[in-house]
Write an enzyme that holds these catalytic residues in place. Structure first.
Site, PDB file in Angstrom:
ATOM      1  N   PRO A   2      82.205  13.906 159.589  1.00  0.00           N
ATOM      2  CG  PRO A   2      82.548  12.258 161.209  1.00  0.00           C
ATOM      3  CD  PRO A   2      82.561  12.507 159.738  1.00  0.00           C
ATOM      4  CD  GLU A   3      83.102  20.657 159.690  1.00  0.00           C
ATOM      5  OE1 GLU A   3      83.337  21.554 160.507  1.00  0.00           O
ATOM      6  OE2 GLU A   3      82.898  20.870 158.488  1.00  0.00           O
ATOM      7  CE  LYS A  59      87.473  18.066 161.973  1.00  0.00           C
ATOM      8  NZ  LYS A  59      87.539  18.062 160.512  1.00  0.00           N
ATOM      9  CG  HIS A 125      82.673  -1.923 154.128  1.00  0.00           C
ATOM     10  ND1 HIS A 125      83.668  -2.404 153.315  1.00  0.00           N
ATOM     11  CD2 HIS A 125      81.618  -1.650 153.336  1.00  0.00           C
ATOM     12  CE1 HIS A 125      83.223  -2.403 152.061  1.00  0.00           C
ATOM     13  NE2 HIS A 125      81.988  -1.955 152.051  1.00  0.00           N
ATOM     14  NE  ARG A 144      85.455   7.192 150.279  1.00  0.00           N
ATOM     15  CZ  ARG A 144      85.385   8.471 149.960  1.00  0.00           C
ATOM     16  NH1 ARG A 144      84.322   9.161 150.303  1.00  0.00           N
ATOM     17  NH2 ARG A 144      86.363   9.053 149.328  1.00  0.00           N
ATOM     18  NE  ARG A 178      99.692  30.302 162.621  1.00  0.00           N
ATOM     19  CZ  ARG A 178     100.562  29.314 162.464  1.00  0.00           C
ATOM     20  NH1 ARG A 178     100.768  28.805 161.269  1.00  0.00           N
ATOM     21  NH2 ARG A 178     101.193  28.828 163.494  1.00  0.00           N
ATOM     22  NE  ARG A 287      87.017  20.174 151.640  1.00  0.00           N
ATOM     23  CZ  ARG A 287      86.863  19.823 152.913  1.00  0.00           C
ATOM     24  NH1 ARG A 287      87.896  19.637 153.692  1.00  0.00           N
ATOM     25  NH2 ARG A 287      85.653  19.654 153.412  1.00  0.00           N
TER      26      ARG A 287
END
Ligand SMILES: [Zn+2]
Length: 297
Positions: A2-3, A59, A125, A144, A178, A287
């Site tokens: 989830p973002e 998050k 779980h 997990r 940056r 990624r």
């Protein structure tokens, strides 16, 4: 995983369902991995607390808790009747340091939190079950165990700035000097909270910036575009997520969300929706990143 928009949607759904309810008791499983605070501390912090509101910080899902009035009323009402000063006593009580607390849930990759009837089968779980005064249960499930649970006295700060609240000036300043690729900088949680892989790709596409561009080399004007794109993408995703949340929270979490129609993410080789050029995929810091070589530079 989830973002930000998903976490926002989950937090809103939870707020609608459990704000005002009180945690009566807490069961915590024996697995230590999901716990960032000791199990005993989590249970003691949650039990007897009223859930004031549920919101999102980065998050993280944040449950604001306050000690439920009824836990203390029996002895207090008598005194209040005698003194006739119920208001000042109440105010004094609320200033006690342990009257307020926060429960922080990070869902990680596979974590989910459900509100259900006690009779509902306990999923494999399940790491925490909070029994609520309404008779329902709040359960945290994570196969997990990348999700994390913790409690704080208050003022939880995940670091970084909220992408939906940051001003354009502040946003531009985040990237000044940056040397990292702009995509990595966008996902750096110390700078911006909660922008992950998918929404970073989508925002960069809308702003016309390639993911590998060095953050420091991007013009103010382009960063201004990116600022607008990030907010637009997140807001659209939140608006879509709002209609699917009841399924997600209620059921066993397999439904997923309505998704923003991705313009680049996951569309390698497919034609760009703007110019028909095939979408490219590059690997950046392990990624996948997706972009259109014509629309983005
Ligand atoms: Zn294109």
């Amino acid at each position: 995983m989830p973002e930000l928009p998903e976490v926002e949607t989950i937090a809103r759904g939870l707020d609608r369902r459990v704000a005002g309810d009180t945690v009566e008791s807490v069961w915590i499983g024996s697995r230590k991995q999901p716990l960032k605070s000791p199990a005993g501390v989590i249970a003691a912090t949650l039990e007897g607390k009223r859930i004031v509101r549920v919101s999102r910080a980065g998050k993280h899902i944040v449950f604001d808790l306050e000690r439920a009035a009824r836990v203390t009323t029996s002895s207090q009402t008598k005194k209040d009747k005698r003194s006739g000063r119920s208001q000042p006593r109440q105010a004094a009580f609320l200033h006690q340091s342990d009257a307020h607390a926060q429960w922080i849930v990070h869902l990680g990759m596979t974590g989910r939190i459900v509100v259900c009837e006690p009779a509902a089968e306990v999923a494999k779980h399940t790491h925490l079950i909070a029994k609520l005064a309404s008779g329902r249960e709040l359960r945290f499930i994570d196969p997990r165990m990348f999700g994390k649970l913790s409690v704080h006295a208050g003022g939880f700060d995940p670091g970084g700035v909220e992408p939906l609240e940051v001003t354009e000036e502040r946003f531009i300043a985040l990237f000044r000097g940056r040397k990292t690729p702009i995509k990595s900088a966008l996902q750096n949680q110390k700078l911006l909270r909660g922008v992950g892989n998918i929404y970073a790709d989508e925002s960069l596409f809308r702003a016309g910036i390639r993911p590998r561009r060095r953050a420091a080399a991007i013009t103010r004007e382009q960063l201004g575009k990116l600022h607008r794109a990030v907010r637009e993408v997140l807001r659209e995703a939140i608006a879509l997520g709002g209609s699917s949340i009841s399924n997600y929270v209620d059921a066993d979490g397999e439904e997923g969300f309505f998704q923003l129609q991705h313009r680049v993410y996951g569309r390698e080789g497919e034609p760009c929706l703007v110019c028909r050029t095939a979408i490219r995929r590059v690997v950046l810091a392990g990624r996948s990143s997706h972009y259109c070589s014509k629309c983005q530079n």
